[in-house]
Design a protein around this motif. Structure first.
Motif, short mmCIF file in Angstrom:
data_model
loop_
_atom_site.label_atom_id
_atom_site.label_comp_id
_atom_site.label_asym_id
_atom_site.label_seq_id
_atom_site.Cartn_x
_atom_site.Cartn_y
_atom_site.Cartn_z
N ARG A 38 0.75 5.32 -0.10
CA ARG A 38 -0.27 6.44 0.48
C ARG A 38 0.69 7.82 0.11
O ARG A 38 1.77 8.02 0.72
N ASP A 79 -1.82 7.51 -4.55
CA ASP A 79 -2.16 6.41 -3.68
C ASP A 79 -2.30 5.00 -4.45
O ASP A 79 -2.72 5.14 -5.69
N TYR A 104 4.98 3.86 2.69
CA TYR A 104 4.82 2.40 1.71
C TYR A 104 4.80 1.33 3.01
O TYR A 104 5.25 1.11 3.78
N CYS A 148 -3.31 1.14 -3.41
CA CYS A 148 -3.37 -0.08 -2.59
C CYS A 148 -4.38 -1.03 -3.28
O CYS A 148 -5.43 -1.16 -2.90
N ASN A 165 -7.22 -7.37 -1.95
CA ASN A 165 -6.64 -8.68 -1.80
C ASN A 165 -6.78 -9.58 -3.25
O ASN A 165 -6.16 -10.36 -3.59
N CYS A 211 0.88 -1.29 0.01
CA CYS A 211 0.11 -0.07 -0.06
C CYS A 211 0.82 1.19 -0.11
O CYS A 211 1.74 1.28 0.85
#
Ligand SMILES: Nc1ncnc2c1ncn2[C@@H]1O[C@H](COP(=O)(O)OP(=O)(O)OP(=O)(O)O)[C@@H](O)[C@H]1O
Ligand SMILES: [Mg+2]
Length: 218
Positions: A5, A26, A64, A28, A31, A3
């Motif tokens: 940000r 960003d 990170y 992320c 799953n 992820c």
């Protein structure tokens, strides 16, 4: 898995001016996004993004997280993360030309696994087992790219970062590499691929494009 940000990244040009690459980016992936394509025009920052995720570039602002853990912007810590968990296929397939194909792939096999056996398995998967003794200096561009892929997957990474991995490959070899990636994903490896290739992008679970210094899901 990873992820990012609020990433800001700029390169300092020779005349002292800043060249902005990312502004408040960003990224992320969820799953379910086991394979992700990174698209964007030439020069938009795809390689830069993969280098940040690989820990090869720690000169950025922002956060990170790798598997939920915040990563320090420190080259030694980044090298440890990369060694343990991340396989990298660089944009320009880097092979050591003074070594054989086999020796190049053996470099990727982690401690505790038989080097020769591990390298053999990976060479077989990229269709180069019959070239194991060939000097890497004698490989074609596409063959060198496949050696780089074999070396990166040899460590059974949790995350594989592939920068234009099929750029020098014909369609059949490209399809074979995608089959290999498919198997890796089935075994639990996550893959992030920077690519201009539509077939490769369409194979991925999701696509993101670098636009106006940010990543946009497309
Ligand atoms: N070390 C560096 N120093 C200064 N500028 C750099 C450096 N590396 C990359 N750049 C610049 O940053 C921009 C993004 O480069 P990057 O290699 O990330 O693009 P890319 O999207 O991978 O392009 P391509 O599709 O051509 O591979 C480019 O304009 C490039 O010139
Ligand atoms: Mg690039």
């Amino acid at each position: 898995m990873i992820c990012l940000r609020g990433i800001n990244k700029a390169y300092c040009e020779k005349n002292g001016e800043e060249r902005v690459i990312f502004r408040d980016l960003d990224f992320c992936p969820a799953n379910g996004e086991r394979s992700v394509a990174i698209l964007g025009r030439s020069g938009s920052g795809k390689t830069t993004l993969l280098r940040i995720i690989a820990g090869l570039d720690v000169d950025y602002e922002g956060k990170y997280l790798f598997e939920g853990e915040a990563q320090a912007k420190d080259m030694a810590a980044a090298a440890t993360l990369r060694r343990e968990f991340i396989g990298v296929v660089p944009q320009n397939a880097l092979v050591l030309e003074d070594r054989s194909v086999l020796a190049n792939v053996e470099l990727g096999v982690p401690k505790g696994i038989d080097k020769k056996q591990g390298a053999h398995g990976c060479l077989e998967r990229v269709g180069l087992l019959d070239r194991e003794r060939t000097s890497a200096a004698k490989l074609s561009g596409g063959e060198a790219q496949r050696v780089a892929i074999a070396r990166a997957v040899a460590k059974q990474p949790r995350l594989l970062l592939a920068d234009e991995p099929t750029a020098a490959l014909d369609e059949k070899t490209e399809a074979e590499i995608l089959t290999l990636f498919e198997r890796l994903v089935a075994d639990g490896t996550r893959i992030i691929i920077a690519t201009h290739n539509q077939a490769v992008a369409n194979w991925c679970d999701s696509k993101y494009e670098i636009e106006d210094y940010r990543l946009v899901k497309v």
